[in-house]
Motif scaffolding. Sequence first.
Motif, PDB file in Angstrom:
ATOM      1  N   GLU A 135       0.831  -1.206   0.000  1.00 39.88           N
ATOM      2  CA  GLU A 135       0.000   0.000   0.000  1.00 39.88           C
ATOM      3  C   GLU A 135       0.869   1.260   0.000  1.00 39.88           C
ATOM      4  N   GLU A 136       1.950   1.219   0.754  1.00 37.23           N
ATOM      5  CA  GLU A 136       2.845   2.384   0.776  1.00 37.23           C
ATOM      6  C   GLU A 136       3.525   2.577  -0.572  1.00 37.23           C
ATOM      7  N   VAL A 138       2.291   1.627  -3.505  1.00 37.83           N
ATOM      8  CA  VAL A 138       1.260   2.117  -4.415  1.00 37.83           C
ATOM      9  C   VAL A 138       0.994   3.594  -4.178  1.00 37.83           C
ATOM     10  N   SER A 139       0.951   4.002  -2.916  1.00 32.31           N
ATOM     11  CA  SER A 139       0.728   5.406  -2.590  1.00 32.31           C
ATOM     12  C   SER A 139       1.852   6.277  -3.135  1.00 32.31           C
ATOM     13  N   PHE A 140       3.084   5.806  -2.995  1.00 37.85           N
ATOM     14  CA  PHE A 140       4.231   6.563  -3.498  1.00 37.85           C
ATOM     15  C   PHE A 140       4.175   6.690  -5.022  1.00 37.85           C
ATOM     16  N   THR A 142       1.532   6.398  -6.886  1.00 30.95           N
ATOM     17  CA  THR A 142       0.382   7.240  -7.216  1.00 30.95           C
ATOM     18  C   THR A 142       0.770   8.710  -7.205  1.00 30.95           C
ATOM     19  N   GLY A 143       1.546   9.107  -6.200  1.00 35.41           N
ATOM     20  CA  GLY A 143       2.009  10.484  -6.134  1.00 35.41           C
ATOM     21  C   GLY A 143       2.863  10.859  -7.337  1.00 35.41           C
ATOM     22  N   ARG A 146       0.556  11.250 -10.363  1.00 34.31           N
ATOM     23  CA  ARG A 146      -0.219  12.495 -10.311  1.00 34.31           C
ATOM     24  C   ARG A 146       0.649  13.671 -10.767  1.00 34.31           C
ATOM     25  N   ASP A 163      -8.947  10.078 -10.308  1.00 32.15           N
ATOM     26  CA  ASP A 163      -8.243   9.440  -9.204  1.00 32.15           C
ATOM     27  C   ASP A 163      -8.237   7.921  -9.348  1.00 32.15           C
ATOM     28  N   VAL A 167      -4.813   5.632  -9.443  1.00 29.43           N
ATOM     29  CA  VAL A 167      -4.589   4.560  -8.463  1.00 29.43           C
ATOM     30  C   VAL A 167      -4.560   3.207  -9.155  1.00 29.43           C
ATOM     31  N   GLN A 171      -1.461   0.624  -9.079  1.00 28.29           N
ATOM     32  CA  GLN A 171      -1.591  -0.773  -8.645  1.00 28.29           C
ATOM     33  C   GLN A 171      -1.009  -1.719  -9.690  1.00 28.29           C
TER      34      GLN A 171
END
Length: 226
Positions: A135-136, A138-140, A142-143, A146, A163, A167, A171
């Motif tokens: 999850e971390e 993927v979050s990184f 994603t940033g 963006r 969004d 995401v 993934q």
Amino acid sequence: MGSAGAGKSRRMPREVRERQMMDAAVATFGQRGYRAASMDEIAELAGVSKPLVYLYLNSKEELFTACIRREADALLAAVRAGVVERGIAPDQQLWAGLTAFFAHTAEHPDAWSVLYRQARTHGERFADEVAGMREELVSFVTGLLREAARATPTSAEPADLGDRDVVGVAQALVGAAEALAGWANETPDVTAREAASTLMNFAWTGLGGLMDGERWSAGNSAVVRR
């Protein structure tokens, strides 16, 4: 006096001794698997007694959990450290992150085996630990995506890169990187740069089209512009 001095020289700070045991545990779990690995093997490889391993880390389950957490933190730190230069082109940021990811997994194959193979197949508790790391990641990513979407110039109407799109692509990219790292670690002479280049060639061209407003349409089996 000589023996007393020798005894003192053998004493190590707790953090050093723990690191030795964790290193031995990661190597043993990564090569032998969680079920087959024994605390006796780990203690022998670390050069300590089995009771000392239990004293520091209580049980095989807790030791394995500690290994997952340490190696997950190390991988995340390596990827983040790879993308330190701000203001560079979005594709170069992603390239740097992927190269750091593949370099770390190649340099620490036992750790990657613990995270990618062992932890996911030996119980929900372990799988949850790895899921948190993912999850971390993927979050990184994603940033990064963006930022790329905002920075990508297009002559067409602004792309409706919502969004869920960002995401979803993140993934898919992380999943592809995980699979490719597993393959690269088992295939001779595949470098981190080669693995990163393979994924960039696969992903960035398609991602560029997505940011430019292009979408594949199942209705006419073609790429259409929205």
